[in-house]
Design a protein around this motif. Structure first.
Motif, PDB file in Angstrom:
ATOM      1  N   LYS A  13     -47.489  57.159  -3.186  1.00 36.49           N
ATOM      2  CA  LYS A  13     -47.090  57.966  -4.344  1.00 36.49           C
ATOM      3  C   LYS A  13     -48.287  58.314  -5.215  1.00 36.49           C
ATOM      4  O   LYS A  13     -48.469  59.468  -5.622  1.00 36.49           O
ATOM      5  CB  LYS A  13     -46.042  57.201  -5.157  1.00 36.49           C
ATOM      6  CG  LYS A  13     -45.561  57.934  -6.407  1.00 36.49           C
ATOM      7  CD  LYS A  13     -44.525  57.100  -7.141  1.00 36.49           C
ATOM      8  CE  LYS A  13     -44.048  57.821  -8.398  1.00 36.49           C
ATOM      9  NZ  LYS A  13     -43.039  57.015  -9.142  1.00 36.49           N
ATOM     10  N   GLU A  52     -50.677  60.801  -3.525  1.00 35.21           N
ATOM     11  CA  GLU A  52     -50.144  62.163  -3.555  1.00 35.21           C
ATOM     12  C   GLU A  52     -50.202  62.760  -4.962  1.00 35.21           C
ATOM     13  O   GLU A  52     -50.544  63.935  -5.143  1.00 35.21           O
ATOM     14  CB  GLU A  52     -48.700  62.165  -3.043  1.00 35.21           C
ATOM     15  CG  GLU A  52     -48.068  63.546  -3.000  1.00 35.21           C
ATOM     16  CD  GLU A  52     -46.665  63.517  -2.428  1.00 35.21           C
ATOM     17  OE1 GLU A  52     -45.950  64.536  -2.567  1.00 35.21           O
ATOM     18  OE2 GLU A  52     -46.259  62.491  -1.844  1.00 35.21           O
ATOM     19  N   GLU A  53     -49.889  61.939  -5.959  1.00 38.53           N
ATOM     20  CA  GLU A  53     -49.797  62.444  -7.329  1.00 38.53           C
ATOM     21  C   GLU A  53     -51.152  62.534  -8.028  1.00 38.53           C
ATOM     22  O   GLU A  53     -51.425  63.497  -8.758  1.00 38.53           O
ATOM     23  CB  GLU A  53     -48.860  61.544  -8.141  1.00 38.53           C
ATOM     24  CG  GLU A  53     -48.563  62.040  -9.539  1.00 38.53           C
ATOM     25  CD  GLU A  53     -47.502  61.221 -10.247  1.00 38.53           C
ATOM     26  OE1 GLU A  53     -47.258  61.480 -11.445  1.00 38.53           O
ATOM     27  OE2 GLU A  53     -46.901  60.320  -9.607  1.00 38.53           O
TER      28      GLU A  53
END
Length: 267
Positions: free
Chosen positions: A53, A56-57
């Motif tokens: 996460k 990706e962020e």
């Protein structure tokens, strides 16, 4: 671990107890500020999900280390693994910790010894291992997550309160020792915080939890991060918590203990 080259970011933060609560929120803040991350927790699958996460962020490098910090060998294993991977830790966040609620003569000894290992021994051991290099390079930060519990005895959570008092005292002493080295130590002392901590400790039904509005973990983490960046030695989130920490310094100790016991009783 994600595939981004660790050298693309300047600094790395190691965070224990990173899979939930304040630890997770601190990890998120460091990622937002372009830090590489080393996330340590027992919950391996959760760590992998967080790593994906955050990659990706925020497009940061994340290394996950699955460890049970109640085992005495864990700190050395973490340190050795990072040395072998040539990962330098610039910020150490000792966040992992847990408590247990109940009368000391009735609570489980094994659990309390594990608590001492995680809250006190592991924190001390990791700090010893990583601090030497920080001092040598003339730069580094340590954030130790203590608690507002550190300022008074805690009947019905006697061992937990004592561990947090140790963390506060230890952090203040180190901060003084390290003046002029370029390395700072900050103790974060939050009051009751919204997390699964209270359910896990068996304290969810206490007056302390039921009668007080708790701060969000994200808010506490942001306050802790800001204090760390500013090089503050102690930070107590929340005006009420700061006032109470001052009051207990001047109130009779036996009175403070009675009040805390009352607040720790199951309602």
């Amino acid at each position: 671990m994600n595939k981004k080259d660790q050298s693309q970011c300047q600094q790395t933060a190691l965070i224990t107890g990173a899979a939930s609560g304040i630890g997770y929120q601190l990890a998120r803040i460091f990622a937002l500020n372009n830090y590489n991350l080393v996330l340590v927790d027992r919950m391996g699958q959760k760590l992998l999900e967080i790593a994906d996460k955050f990659h990706e962020e925020f497009h940061v490098f994340v290394k996950t280390i699955v460890k049970d910090l109640s085992l005495a060998t864990s700190p050395e294993e973490i340190f050795t693994e990072l040395q072998q991977a040539a990962i330098n830790v610039d910020v150490l966040v000792n966040n992992a910790g847990f408590g247990i609620h109940g009368l000391f003569h009735e609570t489980n000894l094994t659990t309390e010894l594990e608590m001492l290992q995680v809250n006190v021994v592991c924190l001390t051991h990791l700090t010893k291992l990583f601090l030497k290099h920080m001092v040598k390079q003339g730069n580094g930060k340590v954030l130790n997550v203590s608690s507002a519990a550190a300022f008074q005895p805690g009947p019905l959570m006697a061992v937990y309160f004592a561990t947090k008092a140790y963390i506060l005292s230890f952090s203040q002493a180190l901060a003084s020792e390290l003046e002029g080295t370029g390395v700072t130590v900050t103790a974060l002392c939050p009051g009751p915080t919204e997390s699964a901590f209270h359910e896990r400790t068996g304290a969810a039904g206490t007056k302390q939890v039921k009668e007080n509005k708790m701060m969000g973990a994200a808010h506490v983490a942001q306050i802790g991060y800001q204090a760390l960046m500013e090089g503050k030695t102690v930070v107590i989130p929340g005006f009420k918590n700061r006032i109470l920490a001052e009051i207990v310094r001047f109130a009779p100790r036996n009175l403070v203990t009675k009040i805390v016991k009352n607040m720790q009783e199951i309602k």
